[in-house]
Motif scaffolding. Structure first.
Motif, PDB file in Angstrom:
ATOM      1  N   VAL A   1       0.837  -1.202  -0.002  1.00 19.05           N
ATOM      2  CA  VAL A   1       0.068   0.038   0.147  1.00 19.05           C
ATOM      3  C   VAL A   1       0.948   1.284  -0.237  1.00 19.05           C
ATOM      4  O   VAL A   1       1.960   1.328   0.781  1.00 19.05           O
ATOM      5  N   LEU A   2       0.602   2.182  -0.862  1.00 21.80           N
ATOM      6  CA  LEU A   2       1.219   3.461  -1.000  1.00 21.80           C
ATOM      7  C   LEU A   2       0.192   4.460  -0.158  1.00 21.80           C
ATOM      8  O   LEU A   2      -0.877   4.643  -0.355  1.00 21.80           O
ATOM      9  N   ILE A   3       0.714   5.119   0.874  1.00 23.85           N
ATOM     10  CA  ILE A   3       0.152   5.957   1.725  1.00 23.85           C
ATOM     11  C   ILE A   3       0.871   7.347   1.430  1.00 23.85           C
ATOM     12  O   ILE A   3       1.941   7.754   1.727  1.00 23.85           O
ATOM     13  N   ILE A   4      -0.292   8.140   0.742  1.00 22.78           N
ATOM     14  CA  ILE A   4       0.157   9.470   0.160  1.00 22.78           C
ATOM     15  C   ILE A   4      -0.491  10.517   1.089  1.00 22.78           C
ATOM     16  O   ILE A   4      -1.841  10.383   1.574  1.00 22.78           O
ATOM     17  N   THR A   5       0.309  11.306   1.833  1.00 24.39           N
ATOM     18  CA  THR A   5      -0.110  12.262   2.850  1.00 24.39           C
ATOM     19  C   THR A   5       0.260  13.804   2.201  1.00 24.39           C
ATOM     20  O   THR A   5       1.330  14.070   1.975  1.00 24.39           O
ATOM     21  N   THR A   6      -0.740  14.607   2.684  1.00 21.19           N
ATOM     22  CA  THR A   6      -0.739  15.879   2.228  1.00 21.19           C
ATOM     23  C   THR A   6      -0.195  16.797   3.385  1.00 21.19           C
ATOM     24  O   THR A   6      -0.206  16.277   4.409  1.00 21.19           O
ATOM     25  N   VAL A   7       0.254  17.970   3.006  1.00 25.84           N
ATOM     26  CA  VAL A   7       0.680  18.804   4.038  1.00 25.84           C
ATOM     27  C   VAL A   7      -0.385  19.370   5.122  1.00 25.84           C
ATOM     28  O   VAL A   7      -0.130  19.639   6.313  1.00 25.84           O
ATOM     29  N   ASP A   8      -1.636  19.249   4.536  1.00 22.64           N
ATOM     30  CA  ASP A   8      -2.784  19.329   5.821  1.00 22.64           C
ATOM     31  C   ASP A   8      -3.192  18.247   6.444  1.00 22.64           C
ATOM     32  O   ASP A   8      -4.276  18.313   7.378  1.00 22.64           O
ATOM     33  N   GLY A   9      -2.408  16.917   6.229  1.00 27.25           N
ATOM     34  CA  GLY A   9      -2.572  15.899   6.989  1.00 27.25           C
ATOM     35  C   GLY A   9      -3.704  14.869   6.480  1.00 27.25           C
ATOM     36  O   GLY A   9      -3.915  13.578   6.893  1.00 27.25           O
ATOM     37  N   SER A  10      -4.278  15.245   5.253  1.00 28.96           N
ATOM     38  CA  SER A  10      -5.027  13.875   4.543  1.00 28.96           C
ATOM     39  C   SER A  10      -4.255  13.036   3.871  1.00 28.96           C
ATOM     40  O   SER A  10      -2.948  13.228   3.754  1.00 28.96           O
ATOM     41  N   THR A  11      -4.830  11.868   3.879  1.00 30.02           N
ATOM     42  CA  THR A  11      -4.053  10.712   3.433  1.00 30.02           C
ATOM     43  C   THR A  11      -5.093  10.215   2.563  1.00 30.02           C
ATOM     44  O   THR A  11      -6.477  10.081   2.616  1.00 30.02           O
ATOM     45  N   VAL A  12      -4.448   9.424   1.315  1.00 30.69           N
ATOM     46  CA  VAL A  12      -5.008   8.617   0.352  1.00 30.69           C
ATOM     47  C   VAL A  12      -4.085   7.478   0.281  1.00 30.69           C
ATOM     48  O   VAL A  12      -2.926   7.566   0.158  1.00 30.69           O
ATOM     49  N   THR A  13      -4.595   6.338   0.134  1.00 31.68           N
ATOM     50  CA  THR A  13      -4.061   5.191  -0.048  1.00 31.68           C
ATOM     51  C   THR A  13      -4.292   4.430  -1.354  1.00 31.68           C
ATOM     52  O   THR A  13      -5.194   4.437  -2.150  1.00 31.68           O
ATOM     53  N   VAL A  14      -3.105   3.881  -2.002  1.00 33.93           N
ATOM     54  CA  VAL A  14      -3.240   3.287  -3.195  1.00 33.93           C
ATOM     55  C   VAL A  14      -2.644   1.609  -3.121  1.00 33.93           C
ATOM     56  O   VAL A  14      -1.457   1.600  -2.730  1.00 33.93           O
ATOM     57  N   ASN A  15      -3.346   0.544  -3.420  1.00 35.87           N
ATOM     58  CA  ASN A  15      -3.001  -0.572  -3.179  1.00 35.87           C
ATOM     59  C   ASN A  15      -2.143  -0.992  -4.415  1.00 35.87           C
ATOM     60  O   ASN A  15      -2.467  -0.700  -5.725  1.00 35.87           O
ATOM     61  N   VAL A  16      -1.130  -2.000  -4.470  1.00 31.57           N
ATOM     62  CA  VAL A  16      -0.191  -2.125  -5.361  1.00 31.57           C
ATOM     63  C   VAL A  16       0.157  -3.723  -5.208  1.00 31.57           C
ATOM     64  O   VAL A  16       0.368  -4.033  -4.218  1.00 31.57           O
ATOM     65  N   SER A  17       0.384  -4.243  -6.509  1.00 35.98           N
ATOM     66  CA  SER A  17       0.667  -5.611  -6.545  1.00 35.98           C
ATOM     67  C   SER A  17       1.328  -6.034  -7.788  1.00 35.98           C
ATOM     68  O   SER A  17       1.487  -5.315  -8.806  1.00 35.98           O
ATOM     69  N   GLY A  18       2.068  -7.101  -7.662  1.00 40.91           N
ATOM     70  CA  GLY A  18       2.840  -7.741  -8.820  1.00 40.91           C
ATOM     71  C   GLY A  18       3.380  -8.825  -8.516  1.00 40.91           C
ATOM     72  O   GLY A  18       3.464  -9.408  -7.316  1.00 40.91           O
ATOM     73  N   THR A  19       4.008  -9.525  -9.285  1.00 36.07           N
ATOM     74  CA  THR A  19       4.675 -11.040  -9.339  1.00 36.07           C
ATOM     75  C   THR A  19       5.951 -10.931  -9.745  1.00 36.07           C
ATOM     76  O   THR A  19       6.342 -10.581 -11.021  1.00 36.07           O
ATOM     77  N   GLY A  20       7.067 -11.524  -9.000  1.00 38.88           N
ATOM     78  CA  GLY A  20       8.287 -11.515  -9.353  1.00 38.88           C
ATOM     79  C   GLY A  20       8.351 -13.060  -9.958  1.00 38.88           C
ATOM     80  O   GLY A  20       7.875 -14.050  -9.480  1.00 38.88           O
ATOM     81  N   VAL A  21       8.977 -13.018 -11.059  1.00 33.51           N
ATOM     82  CA  VAL A  21       9.176 -14.356 -11.848  1.00 33.51           C
ATOM     83  C   VAL A  21      10.809 -14.671 -12.111  1.00 33.51           C
ATOM     84  O   VAL A  21      11.669 -13.594 -12.076  1.00 33.51           O
ATOM     85  N   ALA A  22      11.227 -15.983 -12.056  1.00 34.55           N
ATOM     86  CA  ALA A  22      12.553 -16.225 -12.480  1.00 34.55           C
ATOM     87  C   ALA A  22      13.162 -15.918 -13.760  1.00 34.55           C
ATOM     88  O   ALA A  22      12.188 -15.658 -14.723  1.00 34.55           O
ATOM     89  N   ALA A  23      14.285 -15.359 -13.544  1.00 36.95           N
ATOM     90  CA  ALA A  23      14.950 -15.138 -15.165  1.00 36.95           C
ATOM     91  C   ALA A  23      14.934 -15.912 -16.119  1.00 36.95           C
ATOM     92  O   ALA A  23      15.013 -17.386 -15.681  1.00 36.95           O
ATOM     93  N   PRO A  24      14.581 -15.752 -17.356  1.00 37.70           N
ATOM     94  CA  PRO A  24      14.575 -16.815 -18.311  1.00 37.70           C
ATOM     95  C   PRO A  24      16.120 -17.428 -18.500  1.00 37.70           C
ATOM     96  O   PRO A  24      17.036 -16.907 -18.225  1.00 37.70           O
TER      97      PRO A  24
END
Length: 204
Positions: A69-92
């Motif tokens: 989760v990315l937690i984005i905070t503004t100077v006035d104290g407000s926050t927004v969250t962004v969910n992120v995901s991904g998959t690591g795979v072996a090198a070919p």
């Protein structure tokens, strides 16, 4: 994120847009998982009613799915969250392997007006891919820089820009021929298609 090879980084753009009337200033962006990071723009930065792109990277250290989760905070104290995901795979592994589209279409173009199209080619093998030539026939051509291209590392991609310069209306066809050190397909031929249209006559 798509699958990312372990030890390499993938990038994704998240669009930030202010819904209120006043501009906001992002003070910090904190990631709950260090494999994900917001890289640009650097904080602090302003977000207005127009869209602000935020670049996020994912650098897997092991195979398998990851999330955070990315937690984005503004100077006035407000926050927004962004969910992120991904998959690591072996090198070919194994020899170089050129992965390319089965066909390339330009769609409709105007007669006498060159149209450009950039196509991505991937090295799906385990060794460096060396492209020695790339040529196109018919009304199609390969835009410089000329080959040989810089060797493409395993799991990486290269871009080839093509041009269609039709001199007459109608269906256009040709082939892009790519020569490389891919032992399974040292000379890859890819169909090129497009349709050329005459420019509409100016209304009187």
């Amino acid at each position: 994120f798509n699958n990312i090879t372990v030890g390499q980084s993938g990038t994704l753009t998240v669009t930030l847009q202010l819904t209120g009337a006043a501009a906001a200033t992002v003070k910090t962006i904190i990631s709950s998982n260090p494999l994900f990071a917001a890289t640009t723009p650097a904080t602090p930065f302003s977000v207005s009613a127009s869209r602000t792109p935020l670049t996020v990277t994912f650098t897997p250290a092991a195979t398998g799915p990851q999330g955070g989760v990315l937690i984005i905070t503004t100077v006035d104290g407000s926050t927004v969250t962004v969910n992120v995901s991904g998959t690591g795979v072996a090198a070919p592994t194994g020899p170089p392997k050129l992965s390319a589209p089965t066909s390339i279409g330009f769609g409709s173009v105007s007669v006498g007006k060159p149209a450009m199209l950039t196509v991505q080619f991937t090295n799906a093998g385990g060794a460096a891919l060396n492209v020695s030539s790339a040529t196109a026939g018919g009304a199609f051509s390969v835009v410089p820089p000329s080959t040989p291209f810089t060797p493409v590392a395993a799991g990486s991609a290269m871009a080839v820009t093509l041009q269609l310069n039709a001199t007459a209306a109608g269906a256009q066809s040709g082939h892009l021929t790519v020569a490389s050190n891919d032992p399974a397909n040292p000379s890859l031929s890819i169909p090129l298609i497009g349709t050329a249209l005459n420019a509409a006559a100016n209304a009187l």
